[in-house]
Each structure stands twice: as C-alpha cells, then as structure tokens.
Design an enzyme around this catalytic site. Sequence first.
Site, short mmCIF file in Angstrom:
data_model
loop_
_atom_site.label_atom_id
_atom_site.label_comp_id
_atom_site.label_asym_id
_atom_site.label_seq_id
_atom_site.Cartn_x
_atom_site.Cartn_y
_atom_site.Cartn_z
N ASP A 59 0.97 -1.34 -0.01
CA ASP A 59 0.21 0.07 0.05
C ASP A 59 0.79 1.40 -0.07
O ASP A 59 1.15 1.85 1.09
CB ASP A 59 -1.01 0.07 1.17
CG ASP A 59 -1.98 1.42 1.23
OD1 ASP A 59 -2.14 2.03 0.35
OD2 ASP A 59 -2.69 1.22 2.27
N LYS A 61 0.22 3.71 -2.12
CA LYS A 61 -0.54 4.91 -2.74
C LYS A 61 0.33 5.57 -3.54
O LYS A 61 0.35 6.80 -3.58
CB LYS A 61 -1.27 5.52 -1.33
CG LYS A 61 -2.25 4.97 -0.79
CD LYS A 61 -2.92 5.74 0.26
CE LYS A 61 -3.64 4.93 1.13
NZ LYS A 61 -2.90 4.23 2.16
N VAL A 62 0.80 5.03 -4.79
CA VAL A 62 1.76 5.64 -5.67
C VAL A 62 0.91 6.70 -6.44
O VAL A 62 -0.36 6.61 -6.95
CB VAL A 62 2.45 4.83 -6.53
CG1 VAL A 62 3.51 5.12 -7.19
CG2 VAL A 62 2.77 3.52 -5.69
N ASP A 64 2.64 9.61 -8.75
CA ASP A 64 3.68 10.32 -9.38
C ASP A 64 3.74 10.39 -10.83
O ASP A 64 2.55 9.93 -11.36
CB ASP A 64 5.01 9.93 -8.86
CG ASP A 64 6.11 10.98 -8.57
OD1 ASP A 64 5.86 11.70 -9.46
OD2 ASP A 64 7.07 11.09 -7.54
N PRO A 66 4.52 9.36 -14.57
CA PRO A 66 4.51 7.82 -15.00
C PRO A 66 5.86 7.37 -14.86
O PRO A 66 6.10 6.18 -14.51
CB PRO A 66 4.12 8.11 -16.58
CG PRO A 66 3.23 9.07 -16.43
CD PRO A 66 3.80 10.08 -15.65
N THR A 68 8.41 7.99 -12.76
CA THR A 68 8.67 7.55 -11.43
C THR A 68 7.80 6.34 -10.97
O THR A 68 8.23 5.82 -10.14
CB THR A 68 8.57 8.81 -10.50
OG1 THR A 68 9.29 9.94 -11.10
CG2 THR A 68 8.94 8.66 -9.13
N GLY A 176 -13.75 -1.50 11.84
CA GLY A 176 -13.08 -1.55 13.20
C GLY A 176 -12.60 -0.23 13.73
O GLY A 176 -13.36 0.76 14.06
N GLY A 180 -16.18 1.64 10.99
CA GLY A 180 -16.98 1.00 9.99
C GLY A 180 -17.49 -0.36 10.66
O GLY A 180 -16.79 -0.78 11.15
N GLU A 181 -18.76 -0.71 10.24
CA GLU A 181 -19.49 -1.74 10.56
C GLU A 181 -19.27 -2.95 9.72
O GLU A 181 -19.94 -2.83 8.59
CB GLU A 181 -20.81 -1.37 11.30
CG GLU A 181 -20.49 -0.74 12.55
CD GLU A 181 -21.83 -0.39 13.26
OE1 GLU A 181 -22.96 -1.14 13.10
OE2 GLU A 181 -22.11 0.48 13.83
O1 NUP Z 1 -9.19 4.92 2.06
C1 NUP Z 1 -8.04 4.17 2.68
N1 NUP Z 1 -8.40 4.03 4.12
C2 NUP Z 1 -7.35 3.24 4.79
O2 NUP Z 1 -7.49 3.35 5.96
C3 NUP Z 1 -7.23 3.49 1.98
C4 NUP Z 1 -6.20 2.59 2.72
N2 NUP Z 1 -5.25 2.19 2.01
N3 NUP Z 1 -6.38 2.72 4.30
C5 NUP Z 1 -5.28 1.82 4.64
O3 NUP Z 1 -5.94 0.93 5.34
C6 NUP Z 1 -4.72 2.73 5.95
O4 NUP Z 1 -3.48 3.14 5.58
C7 NUP Z 1 -4.45 1.23 6.81
O5 NUP Z 1 -3.38 0.55 6.40
C8 NUP Z 1 -5.57 0.33 6.58
C9 NUP Z 1 -6.70 0.54 7.65
O6 NUP Z 1 -6.30 0.36 8.98
P1 NUP Z 1 -6.99 0.25 10.20
O7 NUP Z 1 -7.92 1.60 10.21
O8 NUP Z 1 -8.12 -0.75 10.23
O9 NUP Z 1 -5.93 0.08 11.34
#
Ligand code: NUP
Length: 223
Positions: A59, A61-62, A64, A66, A68, A176, A180-181
């Site tokens: 993860d 979240k690139v 940049d 193209p 890079t 969690g 979110g549920e």
């Molecule tokens: O929109 C996003 N929300 C998010 O929480 C996109 C993500 N990639 N994340 C990632 O999901 C965040 O960086 C973390 O690694 C994980 C959620 O973790 P947690 O909230 O369950 O601890």
Amino acid sequence: MVKLMLALDVMDKNKALTMVDEISKYIDAIKIGYPLVLSSGLDIVKEIKDKTNKEVICDFKVADIPSTNEKIAKLTLNYADGIICHGFVGRDSVEAIQKIAKQYEIKTHHKKKVIMVTEMSHPGAVEFMQPIADKLAEVAKILNVDGIVAPSTRPERLTKIKKIVGNIPIISPGIGAQGGELNAVLDILGEDDYIIVGRAIYKSENPKESAYKYSMLLKGHNG
Ligand code: NUP
C-alpha cells in the site's frame, strides 16, 4: 466469500514477523504500507511473502509522474503480489504501473495486481476525493485495474462505487478502528472483494483471537 486482508501497520520488524506467524492462517492477504517498510526496509515484503505464502499487497498509494511510478512499481512488484496507487494523478500514471505489472507477469507467470484508490475512508476524504470518486471509479473500469479501494466507513458510497466498477474487486478499509461496521458492508461486498482490517486486529489484546473472529464472521456470512 469476502476475504480478509490484514493491514500490517506495525513499526517493528520482529513484531510484524511474530504477528503473521500467529495469525496468517486466519487471513487471506497481507497489506504492507509505509509504517512497516520505512521502519524495516523493503526486504520485509519478501520475508513476509516467504514466511506466509499469502498474497502480499504493498500500500504505497503511488501518485507520481509515469516514469517515477514505473520505478516504484519495479522495486515493489519484484516481491509483492500487488501495489496500491492513486488515480487522481491521471490515467497515464496508472498505466505506467500496469505496464510494469504486465512485464513481471510475463516474466514470472504470477499475477501482479494494480489496485487503484477511488474514495478514501477517513473523514477528510469527503473534501477533495469524494467529489471526483465516481469519475475515478469510471477510469478504474476503463483501465481494467485489478482492484479498487473504496470505504467501509460510508456504505452508501461503497454501494455507489461498486455499481460503477461492476466486477472489479473492491478492497475496503475502515472496519473496526475507523468506525466502519462489518454488517453494514457484508451485503454490499461480494466473493472477490476484501475487507482490510488493521488496528482492530494487531492492536487488540489478543490479535490471534481477533483475526479468528473476523474470519469466522466472514465465513458465517457466506454460509
Ligand atoms: O482509504 C483508505 N483508508 C485506509 O484506511 C485507504 C487505505 N489504504 N487505508 C489503509 O487501510 C490504511 O493506511 C491502513 O493501512 C488500513 C486501515 O487500517 P485500520 O484503520 O483498520 O487500522
């Protein structure tokens, strides 16, 4: 069956390795992000892959230009099964990553997933991301990416985005710790989709038990 992806955002290599040892049998995939890679080095991706043989997604979240993005994808997909990138930088930046993923697939005969973020799960995402998220989802569909990230914190948005992307798998964080549920999203997500759970597992008193509980809830829902 909806799958469980662990967000392994611990900042200690030994802790990460012990954690996956304990709970990898209850999870389907492991997501590694900056907290772990910046504290332990990129080699941790290979180590966790070798140790667990689970799907490992980086993860990063690139976001940049193209050329890079290509470099980042080359380094990441050498070991990881997939990489998360942003789409708001434009489709050429995503296509650069897809090009590298294809090259690795041809070379290794293993699927390399390019997963694009549409709308993020935190409250601030409504400010700039939500207004363009439907469009990003449309682009994800056109580019035929291997997955998209959409929020479990906003089930109504998850529903809308799923409608747009159709059969592209969704990877959904927010269950969690972010409020979110699970029950609210399980009827929206399908068998190719994942929920991402981080802190509710690795920060709980008993991570093994928490991971087991999530895996059972997913199983129960799927019958
Ligand atoms: O929109 C996003 N929300 C998010 O929480 C996109 C993500 N990639 N994340 C990632 O999901 C965040 O960086 C973390 O690694 C994980 C959620 O973790 P947690 O909230 O369950 O601890």
